[in-house]
Design a protein around this motif. Sequence first.
Motif, mmCIF file in Angstrom:
data_model
loop_
_atom_site.group_PDB
_atom_site.id
_atom_site.type_symbol
_atom_site.label_atom_id
_atom_site.label_comp_id
_atom_site.label_asym_id
_atom_site.label_seq_id
_atom_site.Cartn_x
_atom_site.Cartn_y
_atom_site.Cartn_z
ATOM 1 N N GLY A 295 -2.828 -16.865 62.062
ATOM 2 C CA GLY A 295 -2.078 -16.736 63.306
ATOM 3 C C GLY A 295 -1.069 -17.367 63.240
ATOM 4 N N GLY A 296 -0.320 -17.723 64.605
ATOM 5 C CA GLY A 296 1.013 -18.292 64.884
ATOM 6 C C GLY A 296 2.014 -17.696 63.895
ATOM 7 N N ALA A 297 3.016 -18.289 63.812
ATOM 8 C CA ALA A 297 4.258 -17.617 63.125
ATOM 9 C C ALA A 297 3.890 -18.004 61.497
ATOM 10 N N SER A 298 3.473 -18.796 61.317
ATOM 11 C CA SER A 298 3.071 -19.299 59.576
ATOM 12 C C SER A 298 2.248 -18.453 59.166
ATOM 13 N N GLY A 299 1.089 -17.934 59.735
ATOM 14 C CA GLY A 299 0.287 -16.902 59.223
ATOM 15 C C GLY A 299 1.031 -15.774 58.722
ATOM 16 N N PRO A 300 1.597 -14.895 59.495
ATOM 17 C CA PRO A 300 2.116 -13.697 58.764
ATOM 18 C C PRO A 300 3.213 -14.023 57.902
ATOM 19 N N LEU A 301 3.952 -15.191 58.040
ATOM 20 C CA LEU A 301 5.201 -15.465 57.202
ATOM 21 C C LEU A 301 4.509 -15.997 55.788
ATOM 22 N N TYR A 302 3.754 -16.860 55.742
ATOM 23 C CA TYR A 302 3.048 -17.474 54.382
ATOM 24 C C TYR A 302 2.179 -16.073 53.845
ATOM 25 N N GLY A 303 1.784 -15.384 54.642
ATOM 26 C CA GLY A 303 0.682 -14.116 54.189
ATOM 27 C C GLY A 303 1.791 -13.174 53.675
ATOM 28 N N ILE B 88 10.881 -22.710 57.232
ATOM 29 C CA ILE B 88 10.318 -22.832 55.832
ATOM 30 C C ILE B 88 11.355 -22.569 54.804
ATOM 31 N N VAL B 89 12.096 -21.612 55.226
ATOM 32 C CA VAL B 89 13.320 -21.315 54.299
ATOM 33 C C VAL B 89 14.095 -22.410 53.628
ATOM 34 N N ASP B 90 14.067 -23.445 54.524
ATOM 35 C CA ASP B 90 15.092 -24.881 54.203
ATOM 36 C C ASP B 90 14.153 -25.494 52.936
ATOM 37 N N ALA B 91 12.979 -25.161 52.742
ATOM 38 C CA ALA B 91 12.243 -25.849 51.873
ATOM 39 C C ALA B 91 11.991 -24.900 50.446
ATOM 40 N N LEU B 92 12.079 -23.633 50.875
ATOM 41 C CA LEU B 92 11.622 -22.544 49.915
ATOM 42 C C LEU B 92 12.921 -22.311 48.993
ATOM 43 N N ALA B 93 14.041 -22.011 49.701
ATOM 44 C CA ALA B 93 15.051 -21.490 49.258
ATOM 45 C C ALA B 93 15.625 -22.351 48.070
ATOM 46 N N PRO B 94 15.728 -23.743 48.315
ATOM 47 C CA PRO B 94 16.162 -24.797 47.283
ATOM 48 C C PRO B 94 15.274 -24.675 46.115
ATOM 49 N N ALA B 95 13.897 -24.718 46.329
ATOM 50 C CA ALA B 95 12.937 -24.641 45.394
ATOM 51 C C ALA B 95 13.130 -23.505 44.567
ATOM 52 N N ASP C 170 10.775 -30.393 60.115
ATOM 53 C CA ASP C 170 10.179 -29.150 60.551
ATOM 54 C C ASP C 170 8.902 -28.892 59.779
ATOM 55 N N PRO C 171 7.725 -28.769 60.407
ATOM 56 C CA PRO C 171 6.320 -28.637 59.940
ATOM 57 C C PRO C 171 6.200 -27.462 58.959
ATOM 58 N N GLY C 172 6.822 -26.340 59.046
ATOM 59 C CA GLY C 172 6.738 -25.280 58.135
ATOM 60 C C GLY C 172 7.321 -25.746 56.872
ATOM 61 N N ALA C 173 8.399 -26.311 56.989
ATOM 62 C CA ALA C 173 9.333 -26.844 55.538
ATOM 63 C C ALA C 173 8.465 -27.886 54.797
ATOM 64 N N ARG C 174 7.735 -28.776 55.775
ATOM 65 C CA ARG C 174 6.939 -29.740 55.139
ATOM 66 C C ARG C 174 5.679 -29.009 54.460
ATOM 67 N N SER C 175 4.928 -28.106 55.167
ATOM 68 C CA SER C 175 3.945 -27.605 54.354
ATOM 69 C C SER C 175 4.329 -26.834 53.327
ATOM 70 N N THR C 176 5.362 -26.143 53.315
ATOM 71 C CA THR C 176 6.051 -25.459 51.784
ATOM 72 C C THR C 176 5.744 -26.498 50.867
ATOM 73 N N ALA C 177 6.778 -27.592 51.121
ATOM 74 C CA ALA C 177 6.941 -28.925 50.047
ATOM 75 C C ALA C 177 5.326 -29.184 49.608
ATOM 76 N N ILE C 178 4.709 -29.414 50.699
ATOM 77 C CA ILE C 178 3.162 -30.120 50.358
ATOM 78 C C ILE C 178 2.536 -29.122 49.431
ATOM 79 N N MET C 179 2.333 -27.725 49.691
ATOM 80 C CA MET C 179 1.976 -26.602 48.784
ATOM 81 C C MET C 179 2.567 -26.674 47.442
ATOM 82 N N LEU C 180 3.770 -26.592 47.470
ATOM 83 C CA LEU C 180 4.383 -26.480 46.072
ATOM 84 C C LEU C 180 4.000 -27.741 45.168
ATOM 85 N N ARG C 181 4.288 -28.877 45.984
ATOM 86 C CA ARG C 181 3.792 -30.211 45.193
ATOM 87 C C ARG C 181 2.395 -30.067 44.560
#
Lengths: 333, 333, 198, 198
Positions: C77-85, C127-134, C180-191
């Motif tokens: 749910g929320g914004a991050s559900g459909p985005l990460y999904g 999220i894009v701010d973490a994922l794009a540079p990655a 940003d929580p979404g950027a942070r969670s992206t970084a956590i998952m990639l790490r």
Amino acid sequence: MKKIINRPDTVVVDSLRGLAAAHADLLRVIADPAQVLRADAPVRGKVALVSGGGSGHEPLHGGFVGPGMLDAACPGAVFTSPTPDQVHAAVTAVHGGAGVLLLVKNYTGDVLNFETAAELAAADGIDVRTVVIDDDVAVRDSTFTAGRRGVGGTVLLEKIVGAAAESGADLDTCERVARAVVAEVRSMGMALTAPTVPHVGSPSVELGADEMEVGIGIHGEPGRARTPLVGAEGIVTGLLDPILEDLPFAEGDDVLLFTNSMGGTPLLELYLAHGIAEDLLAARGIEVRRRLVGPYITSLEMQGVSLTLLRMTDELLEYWDAPVRTAALRWGC
Amino acid sequence: MKKIINRPDTVVVDSLRGLAAAHADLLRVIADPAQVLRADAPVRGKVALVSGGGSGHEPLHGGFVGPGMLDAACPGAVFTSPTPDQVHAAVTAVHGGAGVLLLVKNYTGDVLNFETAAELAAADGIDVRTVVIDDDVAVRDSTFTAGRRGVGGTVLLEKIVGAAAESGADLDTCERVARAVVAEVRSMGMALTAPTVPHVGSPSVELGADEMEVGIGIHGEPGRARTPLVGAEGIVTGLLDPILEDLPFAEGDDVLLFTNSMGGTPLLELYLAHGIAEDLLAARGIEVRRRLVGPYITSLEMQGVSLTLLRMTDELLEYWDAPVRTAALRWGC
Amino acid sequence: MRCDTAGVIAGVRRAAEAVAAHRDELVDLDKAIGDGDHGENLKRGFGFVVDALDSSTFDTPGAVLKMVATTLISKVGGASGPLYGTAFLRAATLAGEAPEIDVVAALQAALGGIVDRGKAVVGDKTIVDALAPAVEAGLGGATLAGIADAADEGAASTVALVARKGRASYLGQRSAGHLDPGARSTAIMLRAFAGGGS
Amino acid sequence: MRCDTAGVIAGVRRAAEAVAAHRDELVDLDKAIGDGDHGENLKRGFGFVVDALDSSTFDTPGAVLKMVATTLISKVGGASGPLYGTAFLRAATLAGEAPEIDVVAALQAALGGIVDRGKAVVGDKTIVDALAPAVEAGLGGATLAGIADAADEGAASTVALVARKGRASYLGQRSAGHLDPGARSTAIMLRAFAGGGS
Ligand SMILES: Nc1ncnc2c1ncn2[C@@H]1O[C@H](COP(=O)(O)OP(=O)(O)O)[C@@H](O)[C@H]1O
Ligand SMILES: Nc1ncnc2c1ncn2[C@@H]1O[C@H](COP(=O)(O)OP(=O)(O)O)[C@@H](O)[C@H]1O
Ligand SMILES: [Mg+2]
Ligand SMILES: [Mg+2]
Ligand SMILES: [Mg+2]
Ligand SMILES: [Mg+2]
């Protein structure tokens, strides 16, 4: 955290069980994926109205399921939009052959999840339309944000479009009426205290003993400004002025005035605020034709109030007055 | 103190102005001495029902003025019984020639003030009867106290006797029905937080972060015991058991279950509690024939819940189902 | 950089563990500029992912990624559900039936999905701010650890930003000064996917 | 001990001042074992009494006492409104049209009114615990100050008691250990009437 719950992760489904037990004549509840369905759904030949959103705003939306209002509500986790599978299942369950209208509050999560569900339902061959409500004037720079939030106007939208659908209006008409409401409704809210989400366990924002948050959303998310607490006159003026300027509402307009409690504000204070709003509108020559006062779109136990103004036409008035029979709104039957 | 008010000493009258503005079709408000009167009062030939009590319990009693329920409500200062002049004025205003029934919650102050008013009205030649409601099982040793308090049962009493009066029942019948309800109704409440009275400015009791007050009254007055906070199952069981034992309610009984929010408890939690109560009653073979769930007799912003059980007869059922049209309870019209 | 089914499963499990371990941190970040549910929603979603990994077998990286996608879409749910999904769904589509995936290509597809759905650009504090540079680092030949480093830096860069997408955008200037929580969670998952700590 | 119209007016004014000065104390006492309104209600009621004293003239002690009675009955509310109101009403009835009152007899009539209305006996932790010993002292020949002393002692004695009347009775044993607000307000008024501090 002080709450009457069993466990934070079962709050929504535990509460839905009580809702179902209390209102078996009006609705039935599916636990997984969570949906509140009108007892007699699908109603053949009627446009079906489906809404939903995070839980914690009760009676929105489940309390508005029933004849003359919603066919289904999809409750997400507390303050979290529902998931597409919930909405898809609800659409499928209540679709009566005349199409389905999704009423969605404008939050990124809600919009994305309903969008996905609409795609799934469309793939099943159901005519699904979506109307997004974004009535919160507290959000100023809509182009630099996710856009205005859907707040108090949602209640009026669901009542009015619900009456249109109940009267036999087709999907195009229901959609047109919904867009007319969205175009003519504006809201703004404020809070004295912050709500505590069960699985979070502490208040969402820290408000000092002499502070209030003006322009707050319905999730305890910060608003336009944190300001020193003022008296009721100041509070009501501070909400009403931005609303009036926005549409703008003008002398001679007929309006519906909705004074909403955010949950924790007692009726004693709510009526007090309502009386001030009536006076201010009268002073501007705006005629209050209908009013709604109560806790209808809340933010858990948050103390605060929101005002919603809807400019009324004869058509909207007629739909507003039409019978409705739900857990939270009922008249004419 | 965080409240949406102008000044503590004008809260009640300021709030009544908003009530009047919101519900001009149902009621009118007299500011001094404060009274809420049914819009079409006096209704000729109908027994008039008058109730009242301290403010801060809204929608009780003003929200229950209208066809099928009260003819007048007399709001006192917050948590303070009304004065005899208010009650006397209200009785005079709504008396329609068929006598007046006073419905009084059992608190020393309310009883004494209504008693004085009844004497004044009787001196005017009006046939005035008084029924005192005392449904709070939290008060155990009624002989060593001022007796049991009037709490949730009051709402059911006003609805049911209101229907009797509306149906044309005479004063004797209304009094008999009222006494039947009082005999068959039992309640108990609890709180997680304490309310703050505007002119006091700080909470009425200090409840620790992990404490709750069981058996609390509707003025934040302490109850049976202060205990550690438990989950919803424990809370509901702790309220329901004493209620069931008291009448006692037995297998095969038909009941009305009223799950009431003390004001600050969100509907999400209230329905959750209601669901548990329904399960517990089902397990005991007690049939819930009707239910009422919501904030109907509150204690300002106090978080908490009360349960009320009324043993139903066919007569009471019929009166319960009869149309009612008030600000807070409405059905059948 | 390629990864087989077992590798993807192990990586997803580590991501799930990391999300659970960082639940409170993500909740706190989201409380500061959002509604405080990000950590809980992701933890709940990944809990269902782990249940599915425990109870079913998956033959290809694409099957794993598709399961993750549909689980996150339906449970977060929320914004991050459909985005990460959507992100996982695009990676799954790219992976097809192949026995291995190209990690960088998968990340690039994921980024495309998030941008299509959420319309955010770099600098919007998402999220894009973490994922794009990655993705950029990966395309430039970085190791998995290097990719995670880039995501960390990208996430850190969101502190200074004013949000223009998602719930935090309602705060306007007040959103600046917070991660940003979404950027942070992206970084956590990639790490976590890279196999390191965070 | 006799008192003329001017004396009664002055005494009532002092009582009104004392009630206002002790508002917060009475509120706090009532918060501990009641609903916290005793000080506010009495202050409001005596405020109206003073308004009436300021705006009207009174020819006899009985007229003053009757005005106080009806004002308290109609403006105070709660338990104490009709109780104190009845007390003054009985004193007024006793005073009749006479130019002076017998203070002790008036107090005795007042006590009778409170007992008739409220049915409390000594030891129930109410107004009666202060007023009964005051009347007794008066009958025994005490001065006004001595009467006020007796009321003070009587009020103090309520600390140990378990309430059996009024709102505090709901507390059962928990009502012990607290001074009764009504007994305290009686003592305050008698002290003020006697002309001393409190
Ligand atoms: N349009 C978007 N594009 C990309 N990411 C977004 C977008 N909107 C929000 N986000 C991300 O979602 C995060 C919040 O997720 P979450 O808390 O689960 O959603 P919600 O705001 O619905 O509670 C934000 O921190 C942000 O990184
Ligand atoms: N039956 C009674 N007889 C005498 N005094 C009483 C009785 N009941 C209550 N009181 C007095 O009234 C006081 C409380 O007054 P107040 O706070 O004004 O009323 P309420 O309890 O209605 O709020 C108590 O402290 C007690 O002294
Ligand atoms: Mg959310
Ligand atoms: Mg009181
Ligand atoms: Mg969030
Ligand atoms: Mg009191």
